[in-house]
Scaffold this motif. Sequence first.
Motif, PDB file in Angstrom:
ATOM      1  N   ASP A 424       0.854  -1.181   0.000  1.00  0.00           N
ATOM      2  CA  ASP A 424       0.000   0.000   0.000  1.00  0.00           C
ATOM      3  C   ASP A 424       0.896   1.239   0.000  1.00  0.00           C
ATOM      4  OD1 ASP A 424       0.995   0.146   2.588  1.00  0.00           O
ATOM      5  OD2 ASP A 424      -0.880  -0.496   3.521  1.00  0.00           O
ATOM      6  N   GLU A 425       0.299   2.401   0.099  1.00  0.00           N
ATOM      7  CA  GLU A 425       1.076   3.632  -0.011  1.00  0.00           C
ATOM      8  C   GLU A 425       2.128   3.726   1.105  1.00  0.00           C
ATOM      9  OE1 GLU A 425       0.333   8.497  -0.016  1.00  0.00           O
ATOM     10  OE2 GLU A 425      -1.348   7.109  -0.226  1.00  0.00           O
ATOM     11  N   ARG A 426       1.739   3.326   2.319  1.00  0.00           N
ATOM     12  CA  ARG A 426       2.665   3.406   3.450  1.00  0.00           C
ATOM     13  C   ARG A 426       3.843   2.460   3.253  1.00  0.00           C
ATOM     14  NH1 ARG A 426       1.987   0.329   8.334  1.00  0.00           N
ATOM     15  NH2 ARG A 426       3.247   1.089  10.070  1.00  0.00           N
ATOM     16  N   ARG A 427       3.571   1.208   2.851  1.00  0.00           N
ATOM     17  CA  ARG A 427       4.663   0.249   2.672  1.00  0.00           C
ATOM     18  C   ARG A 427       5.544   0.630   1.493  1.00  0.00           C
ATOM     19  NH1 ARG A 427       1.462  -4.783   3.615  1.00  0.00           N
ATOM     20  NH2 ARG A 427       2.019  -5.410   1.491  1.00  0.00           N
ATOM     21  N   THR A 428       4.966   1.223   0.474  1.00  0.00           N
ATOM     22  CA  THR A 428       5.765   1.680  -0.658  1.00  0.00           C
ATOM     23  C   THR A 428       6.788   2.711  -0.215  1.00  0.00           C
ATOM     24  OG1 THR A 428       3.986   1.260  -2.264  1.00  0.00           O
ATOM     25  CG2 THR A 428       5.694   2.848  -2.903  1.00  0.00           C
ATOM     26  N   ALA A 429       6.356   3.611   0.659  1.00  0.00           N
ATOM     27  CA  ALA A 429       7.269   4.648   1.168  1.00  0.00           C
ATOM     28  C   ALA A 429       8.358   4.029   2.033  1.00  0.00           C
ATOM     29  CB  ALA A 429       6.484   5.688   1.954  1.00  0.00           C
ATOM     30  N   ILE A 430       7.989   3.089   2.877  1.00  0.00           N
ATOM     31  CA  ILE A 430       8.973   2.428   3.738  1.00  0.00           C
ATOM     32  C   ILE A 430       9.977   1.655   2.902  1.00  0.00           C
ATOM     33  CG2 ILE A 430       9.241   0.574   5.435  1.00  0.00           C
ATOM     34  CD1 ILE A 430       6.510   1.524   6.592  1.00  0.00           C
ATOM     35  N   ARG A 431       9.482   0.893   1.932  1.00  0.00           N
ATOM     36  CA  ARG A 431      10.372   0.123   1.064  1.00  0.00           C
ATOM     37  C   ARG A 431      11.340   1.048   0.328  1.00  0.00           C
ATOM     38  NH1 ARG A 431       9.843  -5.004  -1.094  1.00  0.00           N
ATOM     39  NH2 ARG A 431       7.657  -5.127  -0.432  1.00  0.00           N
ATOM     40  N   SER A 432      10.824   2.161  -0.161  1.00  0.00           N
ATOM     41  CA  SER A 432      11.665   3.096  -0.901  1.00  0.00           C
ATOM     42  C   SER A 432      12.763   3.677  -0.010  1.00  0.00           C
ATOM     43  CB  SER A 432      10.792   4.222  -1.475  1.00  0.00           C
ATOM     44  OG  SER A 432      11.584   5.191  -2.129  1.00  0.00           O
ATOM     45  N   GLN A 433      12.400   4.024   1.221  1.00  0.00           N
ATOM     46  CA  GLN A 433      13.392   4.571   2.140  1.00  0.00           C
ATOM     47  C   GLN A 433      14.490   3.556   2.457  1.00  0.00           C
ATOM     48  OE1 GLN A 433      10.688   5.733   5.285  1.00  0.00           O
ATOM     49  NE2 GLN A 433      10.922   7.893   4.776  1.00  0.00           N
ATOM     50  N   LEU A 434      14.089   2.335   2.741  1.00  0.00           N
ATOM     51  CA  LEU A 434      15.070   1.305   3.073  1.00  0.00           C
ATOM     52  C   LEU A 434      15.931   0.945   1.864  1.00  0.00           C
ATOM     53  CD1 LEU A 434      12.854  -0.988   5.324  1.00  0.00           C
ATOM     54  CD2 LEU A 434      14.743   0.466   6.070  1.00  0.00           C
ATOM     55  N   GLN A 435      15.319   0.876   0.687  1.00  0.00           N
ATOM     56  CA  GLN A 435      16.094   0.594  -0.515  1.00  0.00           C
ATOM     57  C   GLN A 435      17.079   1.712  -0.797  1.00  0.00           C
ATOM     58  OE1 GLN A 435      15.961  -2.339  -2.505  1.00  0.00           O
ATOM     59  NE2 GLN A 435      17.898  -1.366  -3.125  1.00  0.00           N
ATOM     60  N   GLY A 436      16.669   2.932  -0.539  1.00  0.00           N
ATOM     61  CA  GLY A 436      17.573   4.056  -0.708  1.00  0.00           C
ATOM     62  C   GLY A 436      18.783   3.954   0.208  1.00  0.00           C
ATOM     63  N   THR A 437      18.563   3.443   1.413  1.00  0.00           N
ATOM     64  CA  THR A 437      19.677   3.263   2.346  1.00  0.00           C
ATOM     65  C   THR A 437      20.620   2.178   1.856  1.00  0.00           C
ATOM     66  OG1 THR A 437      18.291   3.956   4.185  1.00  0.00           O
ATOM     67  CG2 THR A 437      20.283   2.727   4.726  1.00  0.00           C
TER      68      THR A 437
END
Length: 455
Positions: A424-437
């Motif tokens: 969902d929108e929240r998990r997409t944001a979390i995944r993106s942040q962690l992938q960015g790290t």
Amino acid sequence: MKIAYQSFLLLTVAWVTAGNADESTPPNILFIFADDVGQEALECYGGQSYSTPHLNELARTGMTFNQTYSMPVCHPSRLTLMSGKYPFRFGKVSWGDYPAKAEAQTFSSLLQHAGYKTGIAGKWQLCLLADDPLHPQRMGFDHWDLFGWHEGPRYYDPMIYRNGKVRIDTKGFYGPDLYVQSVIDFIKTNREQPFLAYYSMAVAHEVTDDLTPPVPHGPLGRYDNYAEMVAETDRNVGRLVAALDALELRQKTLILFVADNGTPPEIIIRAEGQELIKVPVVSRRNGQDVPGGKKQLTDAGTNVPMIANWSGTIKPGQVVDDLVDFSDFLPTFMDLAGQPLPDGLELDGVSFANRLRGTGSSTRSFAYCEEAVLPKPGGVEPDGESSGLRWVRTQDWKLYNDGRLYHMAEDPLEQYLLTAAHDDERRTAIRSQLQGTLNDLGKPAADQLPIRAQD
């Protein structure tokens, strides 16, 4: 119970009357590094299989960390610990080796230059000491008593190098007794100045498995079982704390207990000729059976116990959720010593000294772990296939480099894979942040940006 309660009252009064230690005076550091001891082995972490009264007392009168993360096996953990950098920063390092270019910037070397006396006893595993007997000296230790890793026994009739030479007085002795006594003797000798006393435990690791003939059995005609080694771990802690008490050094000394990775899934229990017989290790924790998780990138392999105790500075009975990973010890020790890091030294670690002082929490926003892909000495690749897995995580979320996402706050056993297709929108944001790290970790440490994943 009455005695324990009275002890608690006395300690509480002592803490209140003493107040925080003078931050202008650097503390002594007693660093106790257990081998192959997962959280489930300790009663203060909910363990039910083994009695650990001395560690329980250390936790009750100090601070317990819930989210300290190691590498999944011992050598990468030690490389990260000593250097303040993640293993991949050094390229391929042979198993049981240490990069020569980083020898002068270990936490022991830096503390030594800051005026600390430095001593270590127990396990080395950063070289074969027969080939390089003065290696600990170059790594910043004034004194050492270290067993010859894959060169001889570590328990009964141990092979121990003292300051570059093999000791000839160990026949008939039990290794952990000698290592603990070495640490105590070092503390006694250096009690009038700041010291780093590093006890790199042999327990609760199984015996060396590649010598002919196998190393000697103990007095029971076998090797120690896991329960016996956990008991020895706890007994060693008790002896060291008692020594600090006897020398009236408790208020001047930070005691830090941590383990190098999780509990092993099995251990060698005896030798039948050249055949080594193993038994599984399963421990009880909070009503559940927990198989040993060493070598796994799960919490069972990497979420290790850590207890900090500093009488007069750390308020008793604290349990904290600050993220800590093994790159953090070097900057923390230097912070406690009141010393800046050398110019140009780029680290992955951040200091958690303010948490220990009671003046704030750690600023770490993610923890990192990687699978060991280390050649054996001589450049031989390790047995088996390695997928090169790694992960980053916050307190609540964990992302592997193969795209697997887990909500660790609700799924600590990683049973429910969250796929990108169903985010969902929240998990997409979390995944993106962690992938960015994960992507950002490929950059120089100074250029990396912290993350704050959403709850």
